[in-house]
Design an enzyme around this catalytic site. Structure first.
Site, PDB file in Angstrom:
ATOM      1  N   TYR A 152      13.045 -52.111  30.757  1.00 38.02           N
ATOM      2  CA  TYR A 152      13.162 -50.625  31.202  1.00 38.02           C
ATOM      3  C   TYR A 152      14.644 -50.565  30.839  1.00 38.02           C
ATOM      4  O   TYR A 152      15.716 -50.972  31.125  1.00 38.02           O
ATOM      5  CB  TYR A 152      13.243 -50.808  32.767  1.00 38.02           C
ATOM      6  CG  TYR A 152      11.930 -50.701  33.179  1.00 38.02           C
ATOM      7  CD1 TYR A 152      11.296 -52.040  33.268  1.00 38.02           C
ATOM      8  CD2 TYR A 152      10.938 -49.540  33.592  1.00 38.02           C
ATOM      9  CE1 TYR A 152       9.916 -51.761  33.979  1.00 38.02           C
ATOM     10  CE2 TYR A 152       9.779 -49.603  34.083  1.00 38.02           C
ATOM     11  CZ  TYR A 152       9.304 -50.948  34.344  1.00 38.02           C
ATOM     12  OH  TYR A 152       7.830 -50.863  34.622  1.00 38.02           O
ATOM     13  N   TYR A 179       8.758 -53.533  43.294  1.00 39.72           N
ATOM     14  CA  TYR A 179       7.898 -53.752  41.938  1.00 39.72           C
ATOM     15  C   TYR A 179       6.914 -54.595  42.133  1.00 39.72           C
ATOM     16  O   TYR A 179       5.854 -54.320  41.400  1.00 39.72           O
ATOM     17  CB  TYR A 179       9.113 -54.110  40.966  1.00 39.72           C
ATOM     18  CG  TYR A 179       8.594 -53.823  39.512  1.00 39.72           C
ATOM     19  CD1 TYR A 179       8.561 -52.675  38.819  1.00 39.72           C
ATOM     20  CD2 TYR A 179       7.720 -54.860  38.866  1.00 39.72           C
ATOM     21  CE1 TYR A 179       8.255 -52.422  37.681  1.00 39.72           C
ATOM     22  CE2 TYR A 179       7.319 -54.728  37.654  1.00 39.72           C
ATOM     23  CZ  TYR A 179       7.594 -53.472  36.843  1.00 39.72           C
ATOM     24  OH  TYR A 179       6.963 -53.159  35.618  1.00 39.72           O
ATOM     25  N   LYS A 234       2.760 -47.851  39.399  1.00 37.40           N
ATOM     26  CA  LYS A 234       2.010 -48.143  40.823  1.00 37.40           C
ATOM     27  C   LYS A 234       0.829 -47.469  40.788  1.00 37.40           C
ATOM     28  O   LYS A 234       0.080 -47.721  41.986  1.00 37.40           O
ATOM     29  CB  LYS A 234       3.040 -47.763  41.799  1.00 37.40           C
ATOM     30  CG  LYS A 234       4.467 -48.523  42.037  1.00 37.40           C
ATOM     31  CD  LYS A 234       3.946 -49.599  42.850  1.00 37.40           C
ATOM     32  CE  LYS A 234       5.078 -50.549  42.916  1.00 37.40           C
ATOM     33  NZ  LYS A 234       4.663 -51.799  42.425  1.00 37.40           N
ATOM     34  N   PRO A 272       4.934 -42.715  36.339  1.00 39.38           N
ATOM     35  CA  PRO A 272       4.539 -44.142  35.957  1.00 39.38           C
ATOM     36  C   PRO A 272       5.662 -45.110  35.886  1.00 39.38           C
ATOM     37  O   PRO A 272       5.418 -46.520  35.719  1.00 39.38           O
ATOM     38  CB  PRO A 272       4.153 -44.143  34.376  1.00 39.38           C
ATOM     39  CG  PRO A 272       4.568 -42.961  33.805  1.00 39.38           C
ATOM     40  CD  PRO A 272       4.754 -42.029  35.272  1.00 39.38           C
TER      41      PRO A 272
HETATM   42  P1  RFL Z   1      -8.727 -42.125  37.117  1.00 40.64           P
HETATM   43  O1  RFL Z   1      -8.439 -43.395  36.466  1.00 40.64           O
HETATM   44  O2  RFL Z   1      -8.172 -40.956  36.579  1.00 40.64           O
HETATM   45  O3  RFL Z   1     -10.321 -42.290  37.125  1.00 40.64           O
HETATM   46  C1  RFL Z   1     -10.950 -41.160  37.686  1.00 40.64           C
HETATM   47  C2  RFL Z   1     -12.459 -41.108  36.975  1.00 40.64           C
HETATM   48  O4  RFL Z   1     -12.999 -39.604  37.465  1.00 40.64           O
HETATM   49  C3  RFL Z   1     -13.763 -39.261  36.166  1.00 40.64           C
HETATM   50  N1  RFL Z   1     -13.793 -37.782  36.683  1.00 40.64           N
HETATM   51  C4  RFL Z   1     -15.004 -37.202  37.157  1.00 40.64           C
HETATM   52  N2  RFL Z   1     -16.199 -37.807  37.123  1.00 40.64           N
HETATM   53  C5  RFL Z   1     -17.169 -37.007  37.368  1.00 40.64           C
HETATM   54  N3  RFL Z   1     -17.090 -35.653  37.813  1.00 40.64           N
HETATM   55  C6  RFL Z   1     -15.941 -34.999  37.676  1.00 40.64           C
HETATM   56  N4  RFL Z   1     -15.735 -33.660  37.765  1.00 40.64           N
HETATM   57  C7  RFL Z   1     -14.859 -35.876  37.317  1.00 40.64           C
HETATM   58  N5  RFL Z   1     -13.630 -35.747  37.198  1.00 40.64           N
HETATM   59  C8  RFL Z   1     -13.021 -36.747  36.716  1.00 40.64           C
HETATM   60  C9  RFL Z   1     -12.655 -39.271  35.074  1.00 40.64           C
HETATM   61  O5  RFL Z   1     -13.469 -39.542  33.911  1.00 40.64           O
HETATM   62  C10 RFL Z   1     -12.298 -40.773  35.400  1.00 40.64           C
HETATM   63  O6  RFL Z   1     -13.184 -41.779  34.739  1.00 40.64           O
HETATM   64  O7  RFL Z   1      -8.415 -42.355  38.508  1.00 40.64           O
HETATM   65  P2  RFL Z   1      -8.311 -43.565  39.569  1.00 40.64           P
HETATM   66  O8  RFL Z   1      -9.531 -44.501  39.441  1.00 40.64           O
HETATM   67  O9  RFL Z   1      -7.948 -43.150  40.749  1.00 40.64           O
HETATM   68  O10 RFL Z   1      -7.131 -44.603  38.927  1.00 40.64           O
HETATM   69  C11 RFL Z   1      -5.769 -44.265  38.979  1.00 40.64           C
HETATM   70  C12 RFL Z   1      -5.157 -44.799  37.657  1.00 40.64           C
HETATM   71  O11 RFL Z   1      -5.888 -44.430  36.539  1.00 40.64           O
HETATM   72  C13 RFL Z   1      -3.772 -44.418  37.427  1.00 40.64           C
HETATM   73  O12 RFL Z   1      -3.012 -44.193  38.499  1.00 40.64           O
HETATM   74  C14 RFL Z   1      -3.002 -45.384  36.531  1.00 40.64           C
HETATM   75  O13 RFL Z   1      -3.176 -45.246  35.239  1.00 40.64           O
HETATM   76  C15 RFL Z   1      -1.418 -44.893  36.650  1.00 40.64           C
HETATM   77  N6  RFL Z   1      -0.748 -45.609  35.545  1.00 40.64           N
HETATM   78  C16 RFL Z   1      -0.395 -47.024  36.067  1.00 40.64           C
HETATM   79  N7  RFL Z   1      -0.539 -47.546  37.059  1.00 40.64           N
HETATM   80  C17 RFL Z   1      -0.364 -48.833  37.675  1.00 40.64           C
HETATM   81  O14 RFL Z   1      -0.772 -49.325  38.607  1.00 40.64           O
HETATM   82  N8  RFL Z   1       0.240 -49.528  36.819  1.00 40.64           N
HETATM   83  C18 RFL Z   1       0.719 -49.099  35.367  1.00 40.64           C
HETATM   84  O15 RFL Z   1       1.494 -49.798  34.799  1.00 40.64           O
HETATM   85  C19 RFL Z   1       0.367 -47.815  35.005  1.00 40.64           C
HETATM   86  N9  RFL Z   1       1.155 -47.227  34.039  1.00 40.64           N
HETATM   87  C20 RFL Z   1      -0.064 -45.378  34.510  1.00 40.64           C
HETATM   88  C21 RFL Z   1       0.669 -45.979  33.595  1.00 40.64           C
HETATM   89  C22 RFL Z   1      -0.515 -43.903  33.916  1.00 40.64           C
HETATM   90  C23 RFL Z   1      -0.355 -43.399  32.652  1.00 40.64           C
HETATM   91  N10 RFL Z   1      -0.802 -42.118  32.453  1.00 40.64           N
HETATM   92  C24 RFL Z   1      -1.304 -42.104  31.043  1.00 40.64           C
HETATM   93  C25 RFL Z   1      -1.048 -41.061  33.195  1.00 40.64           C
HETATM   94  C26 RFL Z   1       0.906 -45.565  32.351  1.00 40.64           C
HETATM   95  C27 RFL Z   1       0.586 -44.230  31.942  1.00 40.64           C
HETATM   96  C28 RFL Z   1       1.180 -43.694  30.439  1.00 40.64           C
HETATM   97  C1  PHB Z   2       2.284 -50.201  30.591  1.00 42.33           C
HETATM   98  O1  PHB Z   2       2.407 -51.443  30.208  1.00 42.33           O
HETATM   99  O2  PHB Z   2       1.562 -49.233  30.207  1.00 42.33           O
HETATM  100  C2  PHB Z   2       3.309 -49.851  31.584  1.00 42.33           C
HETATM  101  C3  PHB Z   2       4.294 -50.793  32.099  1.00 42.33           C
HETATM  102  C4  PHB Z   2       5.328 -50.268  33.021  1.00 42.33           C
HETATM  103  C5  PHB Z   2       5.302 -49.295  33.648  1.00 42.33           C
HETATM  104  C6  PHB Z   2       4.414 -48.178  33.149  1.00 42.33           C
HETATM  105  C7  PHB Z   2       3.487 -48.497  32.284  1.00 42.33           C
HETATM  106  O3  PHB Z   2       6.189 -48.888  34.513  1.00 42.33           O
END
Ligand code: RFL
Ligand code: PHB
Length: 398
Positions: free
Chosen positions: A207, A391, A303, A299
């Site tokens: 980071y 973390y 979490k 992000p």
């Molecule tokens: P999701 O994964 O968004 O899944 C929701 C699902 O619902 C569908 N959907 C529908 N289905 C039917 N009808 C509708 N009208 C619908 N509308 C939507 C969608 O297509 C999808 O399949 O939510 P969920 O399950 O709550 O999961 C949450 C996580 O995806 C999210 O919090 C994480 O990705 C966040 N995040 C990270 N979380 C971590 O714990 N550790 C990480 O390292 C981390 N890195 C990140 C991240 C999120 C990122 N972005 C792109 C937002 C890094 C990034 C860049």
């Molecule tokens: C990732 O690997 O995508 C990642 C790792 C740490 C973060 C967010 C995303 O804080």
């Protein structure tokens, strides 16, 4: 009105992300039937590049519930992370500081793939590519989900509905205005994230705080690097050809002692805006919200998915108890049980984010404050312990 094919299940789940799929899996283990409705295709859902860091408690839960085989094989356990600022590296010994707990690097798509396979192998129902999903009668004992398949109307009658449809889903907006309190904070920065087919240039996540903004070096496997840089939230990805991204990464990660960043082909590139968002309560009638449908964190603390897992663990237990004994109190207490953790994580994610990003328009105050915070965390065991235990993640409540 066109006649609709009506089917029944105990718990209707909207969304096949980590929250919806894990909820379906945990309910199945508790003997409760569910149907998952997803508007995207299976391929799309499994290719969406997102989270990479699993807290110890998340990884343990997946292992304990029989979906941890590939995670045990391919997940990469990390015991520390690096804070990089002032042109120097500072290691935070996460495990030493947080009672031996670790994090595991394992892509969210793989978690989704593992859960999808487990559900389908157990005869579970996941309907992909459904359209026009809407929820009805959520304040009655007979809630329903309506949707279409190839233009044909369908109805799923349920005892309960779980809104696991992410931040842009339909479930949260179906709750009457006035029943929810909304807490929303939008940050003046975004992340440009890339996935590159090149071995990571680091063993532990970096980071980095730089005059030009935040950068993060993460990974997915020994062959795949995941990197991010802070950009304006409304930045156009077209302004960022690959060479510019690498140049910016080299500049931000530069340190005095000869470390170098390896470049490779970029196979995925996207910009994400950042916000903190919570609705309270996470329930209305027989509709329960879980994961990103109820809350979003920036992000920087890694979490979001971990919080989604924590929610559905609480929800699956409350639903199982209702079916087993008719007890309602765990369901009634669902929201309060989750929100404690949600706000702890909100605070931690906000803290990490503000400490590591350059504030647009800053007159120098925020920059100096950030450096002071980073120097404190890097030099004080007490301050580093606060970072480490948040973390790696707090243990689940019993
Ligand atoms: P999701 O994964 O968004 O899944 C929701 C699902 O619902 C569908 N959907 C529908 N289905 C039917 N009808 C509708 N009208 C619908 N509308 C939507 C969608 O297509 C999808 O399949 O939510 P969920 O399950 O709550 O999961 C949450 C996580 O995806 C999210 O919090 C994480 O990705 C966040 N995040 C990270 N979380 C971590 O714990 N550790 C990480 O390292 C981390 N890195 C990140 C991240 C999120 C990122 N972005 C792109 C937002 C890094 C990034 C860049
Ligand atoms: C990732 O690997 O995508 C990642 C790792 C740490 C973060 C967010 C995303 O804080």
């Amino acid at each position: 009105m066109a006649s609709q094919a009506v089917t029944r299940t105990q718990v209707g789940i909207v969304g096949a992300g980590p929250a919806g799929l894990l909820l379906s899996h945990l309910l199945h283990l508790a003997g409760v039937e569910s149907v998952v409705l997803e508007n995207r295709s299976r391929e799309y859902v499994q290719q969406r590049v997102r989270a990479g860091v699993l807290e110890q408690a998340t990884a343990d839960l997946l292992a304990e519930t029989g979906v941890g085989r590939r995670l045990a094989r391919d997940g990469i356990v990390h015991h520390g992370l690096e804070l990089r600022f002032d042109g120097a590296a500072h290691r935070i010994a996460l495990s030493d500081l947080a009672g031996g707990r670790t994090i595991v690097i394992y892509g969210q798509q793989k978690v989704v793939e593992d859960l999808t396979e487990a559900r389908l192998a157990a005869g579970g129902q996941i309907h992909f590519e459904v359209a026009d999903v809407s929820v009805h009668d959520i304040d009655s004992a007979e809630p329903k989900i309506r949707y279409t398949v190839g233009g044909e109307p369908r109805e799923l009658a349920c005892d309960f509905i779980a809104g696991c449809d992410g931040f842009h889903g339909v479930c949260r907006p179906s709750i009457p205005a006035g029943a929810l309190s909304v807490y929303d904070h939008v940050y003046p920065y975004g992340w440009l994230g890339i996935l590159a087919t090149v071995p990571p240039s680091t063993d532990e996540l970096i980071y980095c705080y730089h005059d030009r903004g935040f950068a993060l070096h993460s990974l997915r496997s020994p062959e795949l690097s995941r990197l991010y840089i802070q950009v304006d939230p409304d930045e156009d990805i077209a302004n960022w050809p690959d060479e510019r991204i690498w140049e910016e990464l080299h500049t931000r990660f530069a340190i005095h002692d000869g470390w170098s960043l390896k470049e490779g082909p970029i196979v995925d590139k996207a910009i994400t805006a950042m916000r903190s968002f919570v609705v309270e309560p996470m329930q209305y009638g027989r509709l329960f919200l879980a994961g990103d449908a109820a809350h979003i964190v920036p992000p920087t603390g890694a979490k979001g998915m971990n919080l989604a897992v924590a929610d559905v663990r609480v929800l699956s237990r409350a639903l199982a108890e209702w079916y087993r004994t008719g007890r309602r109190d765990l369901l009634d207490g669902y929201s309060a049980a989750c929100l404690d953790r949600v706000w702890r994580v909100q605070d931690f994610s906000y803290w990490m984010t503000s400490m590591l990003h350059r504030e647009p328009g800053d007159d120098g105050f925020a920059h100096r404050r950030n450096l002071a915070r980073l120097r404190y965390v890097a030099s004080s065991r007490a301050a580093a312990t606060g970072l480490a235990e948040n973390y790696v993640g707090l243990p689940f409540a019993e």
